[in-house]
Design a protein around this motif. Structure first.
Motif, PDB file in Angstrom:
ATOM      1  N   ILE A 104      -4.994   7.113   6.671  1.00 45.72           N
ATOM      2  CA  ILE A 104      -4.081   8.029   6.002  1.00 45.72           C
ATOM      3  C   ILE A 104      -4.116   7.690   4.515  1.00 45.72           C
ATOM      4  CG2 ILE A 104      -1.700   8.849   5.845  1.00 45.72           C
ATOM      5  CD1 ILE A 104      -1.297   7.817   8.724  1.00 45.72           C
ATOM      6  N   GLU A 105      -4.581   8.635   3.698  1.00 44.31           N
ATOM      7  CA  GLU A 105      -4.779   8.334   2.280  1.00 44.31           C
ATOM      8  C   GLU A 105      -3.748   8.981   1.357  1.00 44.31           C
ATOM      9  OE1 GLU A 105      -8.846   7.811   0.750  1.00 44.31           O
ATOM     10  OE2 GLU A 105      -9.489   8.787   2.596  1.00 44.31           O
ATOM     11  N   ASN A 106      -2.908   9.857   1.894  1.00 45.51           N
ATOM     12  CA  ASN A 106      -1.922  10.512   1.031  1.00 45.51           C
ATOM     13  C   ASN A 106      -0.496  10.099   1.365  1.00 45.51           C
ATOM     14  OD1 ASN A 106      -1.741  11.803   3.491  1.00 45.51           O
ATOM     15  ND2 ASN A 106      -1.804  13.886   2.669  1.00 45.51           N
ATOM     16  N   TYR A 107      -0.330   8.936   2.024  1.00 39.33           N
ATOM     17  CA  TYR A 107       1.009   8.444   2.309  1.00 39.33           C
ATOM     18  C   TYR A 107       1.496   7.617   1.127  1.00 39.33           C
ATOM     19  CZ  TYR A 107       5.030   6.467   4.658  1.00 39.33           C
ATOM     20  OH  TYR A 107       6.316   6.121   4.981  1.00 39.33           O
ATOM     21  N   LEU A 108       2.703   7.904   0.673  1.00 33.95           N
ATOM     22  CA  LEU A 108       3.253   7.291  -0.530  1.00 33.95           C
ATOM     23  C   LEU A 108       3.228   5.764  -0.459  1.00 33.95           C
ATOM     24  CD1 LEU A 108       4.720   8.087  -3.212  1.00 33.95           C
ATOM     25  CD2 LEU A 108       6.862   7.688  -1.997  1.00 33.95           C
ATOM     26  N   GLY A 109       2.704   5.152  -1.526  1.00 25.23           N
ATOM     27  CA  GLY A 109       2.720   3.702  -1.627  1.00 25.23           C
ATOM     28  C   GLY A 109       1.467   3.004  -1.153  1.00 25.23           C
ATOM     29  N   PHE A 110       0.495   3.767  -0.634  1.00 19.67           N
ATOM     30  CA  PHE A 110      -0.759   3.171  -0.158  1.00 19.67           C
ATOM     31  C   PHE A 110      -1.937   3.892  -0.823  1.00 19.67           C
ATOM     32  CE2 PHE A 110       2.315   2.101   3.083  1.00 19.67           C
ATOM     33  CZ  PHE A 110       2.008   0.786   3.387  1.00 19.67           C
ATOM     34  N   PRO A 111      -2.183   3.603  -2.099  1.00 21.41           N
ATOM     35  CA  PRO A 111      -3.224   4.335  -2.842  1.00 21.41           C
ATOM     36  C   PRO A 111      -4.620   4.178  -2.281  1.00 21.41           C
ATOM     37  CG  PRO A 111      -2.476   2.416  -4.090  1.00 21.41           C
ATOM     38  CD  PRO A 111      -1.525   2.583  -2.947  1.00 21.41           C
ATOM     39  N   THR A 112      -4.898   3.068  -1.607  1.00 19.13           N
ATOM     40  CA  THR A 112      -6.218   2.886  -1.007  1.00 19.13           C
ATOM     41  C   THR A 112      -6.257   3.336   0.446  1.00 19.13           C
ATOM     42  OG1 THR A 112      -5.694   0.591  -0.401  1.00 19.13           O
ATOM     43  CG2 THR A 112      -6.754   0.956  -2.536  1.00 19.13           C
ATOM     44  N   GLY A 113      -5.137   3.873   0.940  1.00 18.86           N
ATOM     45  CA  GLY A 113      -5.069   4.337   2.317  1.00 18.86           C
ATOM     46  C   GLY A 113      -4.674   3.233   3.281  1.00 18.86           C
ATOM     47  N   ILE A 114      -4.277   3.637   4.466  1.00 17.65           N
ATOM     48  CA  ILE A 114      -3.907   2.702   5.521  1.00 17.65           C
ATOM     49  C   ILE A 114      -4.181   3.377   6.859  1.00 17.65           C
ATOM     50  CG2 ILE A 114      -1.495   3.507   5.524  1.00 17.65           C
ATOM     51  CD1 ILE A 114      -0.681   0.627   6.301  1.00 17.65           C
ATOM     52  N   SER A 115      -4.621   2.619   7.819  1.00 15.08           N
ATOM     53  CA  SER A 115      -4.864   3.213   9.131  1.00 15.08           C
ATOM     54  C   SER A 115      -3.525   3.548   9.782  1.00 15.08           C
ATOM     55  CB  SER A 115      -5.649   2.253  10.026  1.00 15.08           C
ATOM     56  OG  SER A 115      -4.836   1.188  10.469  1.00 15.08           O
ATOM     57  N   GLY A 116      -3.535   4.590  10.601  1.00 12.55           N
ATOM     58  CA  GLY A 116      -2.305   4.972  11.290  1.00 12.55           C
ATOM     59  C   GLY A 116      -1.791   3.856  12.174  1.00 12.55           C
ATOM     60  N   MET A 117      -2.717   3.113  12.816  1.00 11.75           N
ATOM     61  CA  MET A 117      -2.314   2.015  13.692  1.00 11.75           C
ATOM     62  C   MET A 117      -1.621   0.917  12.907  1.00 11.75           C
ATOM     63  SD  MET A 117      -2.236   1.006  16.784  1.00 11.75           S
ATOM     64  CE  MET A 117      -1.794  -0.525  17.591  1.00 11.75           C
ATOM     65  N   ALA A 118      -2.143   0.601  11.714  1.00  9.98           N
ATOM     66  CA  ALA A 118      -1.529  -0.454  10.892  1.00  9.98           C
ATOM     67  C   ALA A 118      -0.145  -0.030  10.422  1.00  9.98           C
ATOM     68  CB  ALA A 118      -2.423  -0.771   9.703  1.00  9.98           C
ATOM     69  N   LEU A 119      -0.007   1.214   9.976  1.00  3.66           N
ATOM     70  CA  LEU A 119       1.287   1.703   9.489  1.00  3.66           C
ATOM     71  C   LEU A 119       2.321   1.731  10.609  1.00  3.66           C
ATOM     72  CD1 LEU A 119       2.877   2.929   7.098  1.00  3.66           C
ATOM     73  CD2 LEU A 119       2.116   5.180   7.873  1.00  3.66           C
ATOM     74  N   MET A 120       1.937   2.277  11.746  1.00  2.00           N
ATOM     75  CA  MET A 120       2.870   2.385  12.853  1.00  2.00           C
ATOM     76  C   MET A 120       3.141   1.024  13.507  1.00  2.00           C
ATOM     77  SD  MET A 120       3.947   5.488  13.019  1.00  2.00           S
ATOM     78  CE  MET A 120       4.020   5.273  11.241  1.00  2.00           C
ATOM     79  N   GLY A 121       2.153   0.135  13.468  1.00  3.29           N
ATOM     80  CA  GLY A 121       2.369  -1.209  13.988  1.00  3.29           C
ATOM     81  C   GLY A 121       3.438  -1.948  13.205  1.00  3.29           C
ATOM     82  N   ARG A 122       3.444  -1.744  11.890  1.00  2.00           N
ATOM     83  CA  ARG A 122       4.479  -2.361  11.056  1.00  2.00           C
ATOM     84  C   ARG A 122       5.855  -1.784  11.389  1.00  2.00           C
ATOM     85  NH1 ARG A 122       1.473  -2.567   5.106  1.00  2.00           N
ATOM     86  NH2 ARG A 122      -0.354  -3.782   5.801  1.00  2.00           N
TER      87      ARG A 122
END
Length: 552
Positions: free
Chosen positions: A273-291
């Motif tokens: 996911i590259e357009n989620y606020l605060g993650f300019p280099t992107g983050i995987s959905g699994m990493a974001l939701m895991g947190r």
């Protein structure tokens, strides 16, 4: 293993606490002692909590497919034993035994959560270590169940995907490639037709288990107290549901979250996911939701995954509670309900689709699917952001991606940055104004369940057949709201839940036609189908819940 979390972030995984920090922890636990050789925790058995070593040494080990002990690390005074499972009292993934006489501070799961909240800086170090330890276990498969079956089997893919999306370590052994898999099949006298089998850490053997059976066996989900009345029951653990869980639990409300598959929803399956606020280099959905999943546990939310809700049962007027009936036969009660059940993937209207689903037809693109089709040509149907993210990710793993789009172009439905990424990726070919009309399978030797080619029809009626063995579908989703019919929650013509002003001027925000029942995320009529919007609605719902409970 070079480059693993164990190697690169070892200092953060295994920090040594200062005496002053340990003294601050003493009020949260009790001192326990163990003689040499005594087990402090056993894989597959619920751990009593986090152990802070005060004196002595302990060994942490895992069991391999031969049930032999393999060392992981040793801890001495100033270090602590545990990983993310200890936040919720779930079974240990490793064995912990005393090497010498040990004195330790035992902090129960409930008190551990109190540490993370009350001791912000120290709690952050502990939480980071717990998360990294789980990541390391996932990388090696240590401590989890062992799946034995052929890698391309749809049931093996289902079980592997279930565990991966729930952030749980596992090993998958193919009897055609790994000798010890054959040995285990012989040891347990397993017939070929019974594959796949799963060996749980507690020694239980499952034959072709459902997700729910496997979740129970590894302690991912336990029994629900039917007599307890929660403040909030959240149905769905996607971005919206997890946001509600985090904000509600952090504000002192008792929260139960239920999901039939895994935390993260469709967002959790996004490769990046590259357009989620605060993650300019992107983050995987699994990493974001895991947190988010870890946050919800940190604040004490109870997460029951996989537990599927069969129906919402409305109580009598004046009785401020609702009851959820689960497909397992259990029930749960709550003063308020949050509908965050999202949507179900739409299926392609092709006659023989079900022959290939599970093994060759996929509805998300995770590393598991990418591994199955590495170096091959694949087809992908869809033109939204999820389809674009999947196409870009798959292109880095496969020989070529054929992207089949019904519309004139991608511009009307996809973010510009993804379109530019696709246009600059040489092994993605976009085929517009086309749709798949047939899937061609293999011969009787593979049961006809192996996809061999897809055929699509273009704008001029000309049909093209392309040899591919995997098809990815990202063609939207239908609301997952059928479980609401018994309670007669009002839906729109498309099955989405109506809320707020959509029901009547001045109607409470996010509240459905039933008082105390709220809807957020993709299941709500008029919602913005974005991760950020879903999280925002999850937070808004908590304010609406407080207002309702204050007047109830």
């Amino acid at each position: 293993m070079a480059g693993t979390t164990f190697d690169t972030r070892r200092a953060q995984m295994f920090p040594r606490l200062e005496p002053a920090e340990i003294d601050r922890l003493r009020r949260f636990g009790q001192v326990v002692r163990a003689e040499p050789g005594v087990a402090l925790a056993t894989a597959g058995v619920a751990s009593p909590g986090l152990f802070v070593i005060l004196a002595g040494r302990v060994a942490i080990s895992r069991r391999d497919a031969h049930d032999e002990s393999q060392p992981i690390v040793e801890h001495a005074a100033g270090q602590f034993v545990g990983e993310i499972a200890q936040l919720s009292g779930r079974p240990s993934l490793v064995d912990v035994s005393a090497i010498t006489r040990v004195e330790a501070l035992l902090i129960s799961p409930e008190r551990l959560r109190a540490v993370l909240v009350a001791e912000a800086e120290l709690g952050e170090r502990i939480m980071r270590a717990l998360i990294l330890r789980r990541v390391s276990l996932i990388e090696t498969g240590a401590g989890g169940p062992i799946i034995i079956g052929r890698a391309a089997d749809a049931e093996v893919i289902r079980l592997s995907g279930f565990l991966a999306r729930n952030g749980h370590p596992y090993q998958s052994l193919d009897p055609d490639e790994v000798d010890c898999a054959k040995v285990l099949i012989q040891r347990f006298a397993v017939d070929e037709a019974e594959l796949p089998i799963v060996l749980c850490p507690n020694g239980t053997l499952l034959r072709q288990p459902s997700n729910h059976q496997l979740g129970r066996c590894i302690g991912l989900v336990g029994p629900i107290d039917a007599e307890r009345i929660y403040d909030v029951a959240v149905v769905g653990a996607g971005p919206a549901g997890l946001a509600t869980a985090v904000y509600a639990a952090s504000e002192g409300l008792s929260v139960l979250v239920l999901d039939s598959r895994a935390f993260g929803g469709q967002a959790g399956a996004s490769a990046r996911i590259e357009n989620y606020l605060g993650f300019p280099t992107g983050i995987s959905g699994m990493a974001l939701m895991g947190r988010a999943y870890g946050q919800a546990q940190k604040f004490g939310a109870e997460l029951a995954i996989p537990d599927e809700v069969a129906s919402l049962v409305c109580a009598n007027d004046g009785d401020h509670r609702y009851r959820l009936s689960l497909t397992s036969g259990e029930t749960a009660q709550a003063r308020t309900i949050v509908i965050a059940s999202g949507a179900r993937y739409r299926r392609l209207e092709v006659e023989n689709l079900d022959r290939f689903e599970g093994a060759c037809v996929h509805y998300w693109a995770s590393p598991l699917e990418a591994k199955l089709c590495a170096g091959q040509e694949v087809a992908l149907v869809g033109a939204g952001n999820s389809a674009g993210q999947a196409a870009v990710y798959l292109a880095s793993q496969v020989e070529k991606v054929w992207m089949i789009v019904r519309g004139e172009s991608l511009a009307a439905t996809m973010s510009r940055y993804l379109i530019e990424r696709i246009e600059s990726t040489p092994n993605i070919q976009v085929v517009v104004r086309s749709q798949i009309v047939d899937l061609e399978g293999g011969d009787e030797k593979d049961g006809g369940s192996q996809l061999k080619a897809v055929r699509w029809r273009g704008p001029d009626g000309l049909e093209t057949t392309q040899a591919v063995s995997h098809l990815f579908l990202f063609i939207g989703a239908a609301p997952n709201t059928a479980w609401l019919t018994q309670c007669e929650v009002e839906l729109d013509n498309h099955g989405f839940v109506r809320t707020g002003a959509d029901l009547a001027p001045g109607h409470p925000l996010l509240q459905t036609s039933r008082k105390g029942v709220f809807a957020i995320g993709d299941a709500r009529a008029g919602s913005v189908k974005r991760v950020g919007a879903a999280i925002g609605e999850g937070a808004q719902a908590v304010a609406a819940i407080h207002a309702y409970l204050a007047d109830a």
